[in-house]
Design a protein around this motif. Structure first.
Motif, PDB file in Angstrom:
ATOM      1  N   ILE A  15       1.084  -1.300  -0.021  1.00 41.16           N
ATOM      2  CA  ILE A  15       0.046   0.090  -0.098  1.00 41.16           C
ATOM      3  C   ILE A  15       0.877   1.227   0.097  1.00 41.16           C
ATOM      4  N   LYS A  16       0.753   2.034  -0.886  1.00 42.38           N
ATOM      5  CA  LYS A  16       1.487   3.286  -1.024  1.00 42.38           C
ATOM      6  C   LYS A  16       0.740   4.473  -0.468  1.00 42.38           C
ATOM      7  N   ALA A  68      -2.501  -2.223  17.686  1.00 38.42           N
ATOM      8  CA  ALA A  68      -3.532  -1.456  17.115  1.00 38.42           C
ATOM      9  C   ALA A  68      -2.816  -0.685  15.510  1.00 38.42           C
ATOM     10  N   ALA A  69      -1.652  -0.393  15.705  1.00 36.46           N
ATOM     11  CA  ALA A  69      -1.261   0.583  14.525  1.00 36.46           C
ATOM     12  C   ALA A  69      -1.431  -0.187  13.237  1.00 36.46           C
ATOM     13  N   PHE A  70      -1.184  -1.278  12.956  1.00 36.43           N
ATOM     14  CA  PHE A  70      -1.705  -2.078  11.673  1.00 36.43           C
ATOM     15  C   PHE A  70      -2.800  -1.668  10.950  1.00 36.43           C
ATOM     16  N   GLY A  71      -4.018  -1.517  11.816  1.00 43.04           N
ATOM     17  CA  GLY A  71      -5.247  -1.114  11.339  1.00 43.04           C
ATOM     18  C   GLY A  71      -5.241   0.373  10.737  1.00 43.04           C
ATOM     19  N   ALA A  72      -4.448   1.180  11.391  1.00 43.34           N
ATOM     20  CA  ALA A  72      -4.386   2.651  11.018  1.00 43.34           C
ATOM     21  C   ALA A  72      -3.613   2.636   9.754  1.00 43.34           C
ATOM     22  N   TYR A  73      -2.585   1.840   9.479  1.00 41.85           N
ATOM     23  CA  TYR A  73      -1.809   1.880   8.276  1.00 41.85           C
ATOM     24  C   TYR A  73      -2.875   1.458   6.937  1.00 41.85           C
ATOM     25  N   VAL A  74      -3.515   0.456   7.087  1.00 45.59           N
ATOM     26  CA  VAL A  74      -4.083  -0.268   5.991  1.00 45.59           C
ATOM     27  C   VAL A  74      -5.382   0.346   5.707  1.00 45.59           C
ATOM     28  N   PHE A  75      -6.109   0.941   6.477  1.00 41.78           N
ATOM     29  CA  PHE A  75      -7.517   1.392   6.354  1.00 41.78           C
ATOM     30  C   PHE A  75      -7.769   2.846   5.413  1.00 41.78           C
ATOM     31  N   HIS A  93     -12.545  -8.503  -1.968  1.00 46.55           N
ATOM     32  CA  HIS A  93     -11.850  -7.585  -0.898  1.00 46.55           C
ATOM     33  C   HIS A  93     -10.362  -7.652  -0.971  1.00 46.55           C
ATOM     34  N   GLN A  94      -9.856  -6.414  -0.705  1.00 48.85           N
ATOM     35  CA  GLN A  94      -8.599  -6.262  -0.703  1.00 48.85           C
ATOM     36  C   GLN A  94      -7.908  -5.984   0.555  1.00 48.85           C
ATOM     37  N   PRO A  95      -7.479  -7.097   1.433  1.00 53.98           N
ATOM     38  CA  PRO A  95      -6.853  -6.478   2.694  1.00 53.98           C
ATOM     39  C   PRO A  95      -5.697  -5.883   2.646  1.00 53.98           C
ATOM     40  N   ASN A  96      -4.884  -6.247   1.687  1.00 51.03           N
ATOM     41  CA  ASN A  96      -3.901  -5.537   1.217  1.00 51.03           C
ATOM     42  C   ASN A  96      -3.370  -6.047   0.039  1.00 51.03           C
ATOM     43  N   LYS A  97      -2.358  -5.353  -0.680  1.00 50.99           N
ATOM     44  CA  LYS A  97      -2.008  -5.641  -2.198  1.00 50.99           C
ATOM     45  C   LYS A  97      -1.249  -6.838  -2.122  1.00 50.99           C
ATOM     46  N   ARG A  98      -0.322  -6.949  -1.169  1.00 53.91           N
ATOM     47  CA  ARG A  98       0.384  -8.134  -1.322  1.00 53.91           C
ATOM     48  C   ARG A  98      -0.369  -9.274  -1.146  1.00 53.91           C
ATOM     49  N   LEU A  99      -1.082  -9.540  -0.204  1.00 50.79           N
ATOM     50  CA  LEU A  99      -1.913 -10.559   0.453  1.00 50.79           C
ATOM     51  C   LEU A  99      -2.877 -10.833  -0.727  1.00 50.79           C
ATOM     52  N   MET A 100      -3.563 -10.191  -1.482  1.00 53.29           N
ATOM     53  CA  MET A 100      -4.553 -10.254  -2.574  1.00 53.29           C
ATOM     54  C   MET A 100      -3.756 -10.851  -3.701  1.00 53.29           C
ATOM     55  N   ASP A 101      -2.617 -10.280  -4.176  1.00 51.00           N
ATOM     56  CA  ASP A 101      -1.755 -10.793  -5.278  1.00 51.00           C
ATOM     57  C   ASP A 101      -1.370 -12.108  -5.135  1.00 51.00           C
ATOM     58  N   ALA A 160      -9.433  -6.493 -10.573  1.00 51.75           N
ATOM     59  CA  ALA A 160      -9.382  -5.259 -10.474  1.00 51.75           C
ATOM     60  C   ALA A 160      -8.611  -4.963  -9.069  1.00 51.75           C
ATOM     61  N   CYS A 161      -8.052  -3.733  -8.893  1.00 48.68           N
ATOM     62  CA  CYS A 161      -7.189  -3.351  -7.969  1.00 48.68           C
ATOM     63  C   CYS A 161      -7.022  -2.034  -7.525  1.00 48.68           C
ATOM     64  N   ASN A 162      -7.241  -1.610  -6.361  1.00 43.27           N
ATOM     65  CA  ASN A 162      -7.109  -0.212  -6.070  1.00 43.27           C
ATOM     66  C   ASN A 162      -6.437  -0.061  -4.666  1.00 43.27           C
ATOM     67  N   VAL A 163      -6.271  -0.985  -3.941  1.00 41.64           N
ATOM     68  CA  VAL A 163      -5.792  -0.941  -2.617  1.00 41.64           C
ATOM     69  C   VAL A 163      -4.496  -0.121  -2.410  1.00 41.64           C
ATOM     70  N   ASP A 164      -3.555  -0.283  -3.332  1.00 44.11           N
ATOM     71  CA  ASP A 164      -2.392   0.339  -3.110  1.00 44.11           C
ATOM     72  C   ASP A 164      -2.460   1.869  -3.255  1.00 44.11           C
ATOM     73  N   ARG A 165      -3.596   2.330  -3.716  1.00 44.59           N
ATOM     74  CA  ARG A 165      -3.884   3.616  -3.777  1.00 44.59           C
ATOM     75  C   ARG A 165      -4.925   4.308  -2.662  1.00 44.59           C
ATOM     76  N   TYR A 166      -5.889   3.294  -2.664  1.00 43.59           N
ATOM     77  CA  TYR A 166      -6.845   3.656  -1.764  1.00 43.59           C
ATOM     78  C   TYR A 166      -6.811   3.437  -0.115  1.00 43.59           C
ATOM     79  N   GLY A 167      -6.069   2.343   0.152  1.00 45.97           N
ATOM     80  CA  GLY A 167      -5.938   1.560   1.353  1.00 45.97           C
ATOM     81  C   GLY A 167      -7.417   0.567   1.037  1.00 45.97           C
ATOM     82  N   ASN A 168      -7.374  -0.140   2.421  1.00 41.94           N
ATOM     83  CA  ASN A 168      -8.516  -1.301   2.574  1.00 41.94           C
ATOM     84  C   ASN A 168      -9.819  -0.346   2.732  1.00 41.94           C
TER      85      ASN A 168
END
Length: 371
Positions: A50-51, A196-203, A296-304, A318-326
């Motif tokens: 996720i960028k 908890a921090a991981f949730g703040a990073y991905v959503f 559903h895109q938990p994160n791009k690495r896991l979905m890929d 289709a994928c946008n999680v790298d740009r929009y987050g989960n």
């Protein structure tokens, strides 16, 4: 699987419109890690791919909090606003107005108000839905949208309703607070505490809407649909319930959506395969015809990784999680709406698409849809 009684189920269920709202504010990894210390920006990029994520509210990285846009800005400022925009765009595509809806279902775990279906009722009011049209907010996460779509599909085929809107949304930015997301929670069963921090990073934030209508013969529109339940704590959030009130001491991290990353990574392929095989079970010959997958895109690495492992054609996923987050319950519908908007797929074309998702604690579901 719930069977539709033989005296019912004589009508097909079509997708007649879809719409989305994605906030314009992009928050990169450097800013989110400054706001919520824990991982490095490079570590997030490597482990999730996720960028950036989109936030409705403005992030103050130094203070570690977000700030609502001014009321005079004219832009969406809360979950209900995003849901309204997404639904109006779907209604415009469908060529209907609020009075044509028999039901408005909002699927989210980040509502503006937690009680009394407030967000759904407010969207219902704003679009001018009839007094006898259902308005319900369903507290659910990433898997909730196809889960509810399966319920609506069965309601329409039974003849109970004719036209319904399903809206999925995520509004995590309003909850961003360094004190909350820098803590950890008890995962139970003697396991180590979860940060908890991981949730703040991905959503990220966003809303998507789809309108379903009973129209045509069975097999037109939604070819097949399924949903299921299981019991795993993929995400923990204790705030607002008895668990939080009965805790021996206050824990700010109870306000966070704490993701059990290892459990999500382990279980995601299992449930997603169940979704895919479930909707193809009666029509296996359609597997090669699926033009687009909206997962559903938990994160791009896991979905890929799942896509490669499953032998699915990556260019059709289709994928946008790298740009929009989960974007949780909104994600699949945002993907569909964007593809419809740019012409990748189109209504009335006969394009075959699949929606599939799994979400917290656990709801999962899928639809195979002929557009």
């Amino acid at each position: 699987m719930i069977q539709i009684p033989p005296q019912f189920g004589t009508r097909g269920v079509r997708v007649i419109g879809a719409g989305a709202y994605v906030p314009p504010r992009a928050v990169d990894n450097a800013n989110i890690t400054q706001a919520i210390p824990g991982w490095s920006a490079e570590w997030i990029a490597e482990k999730t791919q996720i960028k950036e994520r989109r936030f409705l509210w403005e992030l103050d990285p130094q203070a570690g909090v977000t700030v609502a846009p001014p009321a005079t800005s004219g832009e969406p400022a809360n979950n209900t606003d995003m849901c309204e925009v997404a639904l109006r765009r779907a209604m415009e595509m469908a060529g209907i107005n609020g009075a044509d809806l028999d039901a408005v279902f909002v699927v989210t775990c980040t509502p503006d108000r937690v009680n009394f279906s407030y967000d759904a009722m407010e969207v219902h009011r704003r679009v001018g839905a009839r007094a006898d049209a259902y308005a319900l907010l369903i507290d659910d996460g990433c898997g909730g949208t196809p889960y509810v779509m399966d319920m609506v599909y069965k309601m329409i085929r039974s003849g109970a309703i004719h036209t319904a809107a399903v809206i999925g949304s995520a509004f995590t930015s309003s909850l961003v607070d360094r004190e909350v997301w820098s803590g950890d929670v008890d995962a139970g069963h003697g396991r180590k505490r979860l940060p908890a921090a991981f949730g703040a990073y991905v959503f990220g934030d966003g809303a998507g809407a789809v309108i379903l209508r009973g129209d045509g013969r069975p097999g037109e529109g939604i070819v097949s649909s399924m949903s299921g339940n299981d019991y795993l704590q993929l995400v923990i959030r204790r705030a607002g319930g008895l668990d939080s009130r009965m805790a021996p001491e206050e824990n700010p991290a109870d306000e966070a959506f704490v993701v059990d990353g290892h459990l999500v990574a382990k279980s995601y392929p299992t449930y997603m395969r169940a979704c895919i095989e479930g909707v193809l079970a009666e029509r296996p010959e359609l597997r090669e015809q699926v033009k687009r997958y909206y997962f559903h895109q938990p994160n791009k690495r896991l979905m890929d990784h799942f896509v490669r492992q499953s032998g699915l054609p990556a260019d059709r996923v289709a994928c946008n999680v790298d740009r929009y987050g989960n974007t949780s319950a909104a994600g699949m519908l945002i993907l569909l709406a964007e593809d419809l908007e740019d012409g990748t797929v189109s209504l009335g074309s006969g394009d075959l698409v699949m929606i599939a998702a799994v979400g917290a604690n656990v709801h999962y579901g899928a639809q195979l849809i002929r557009l």
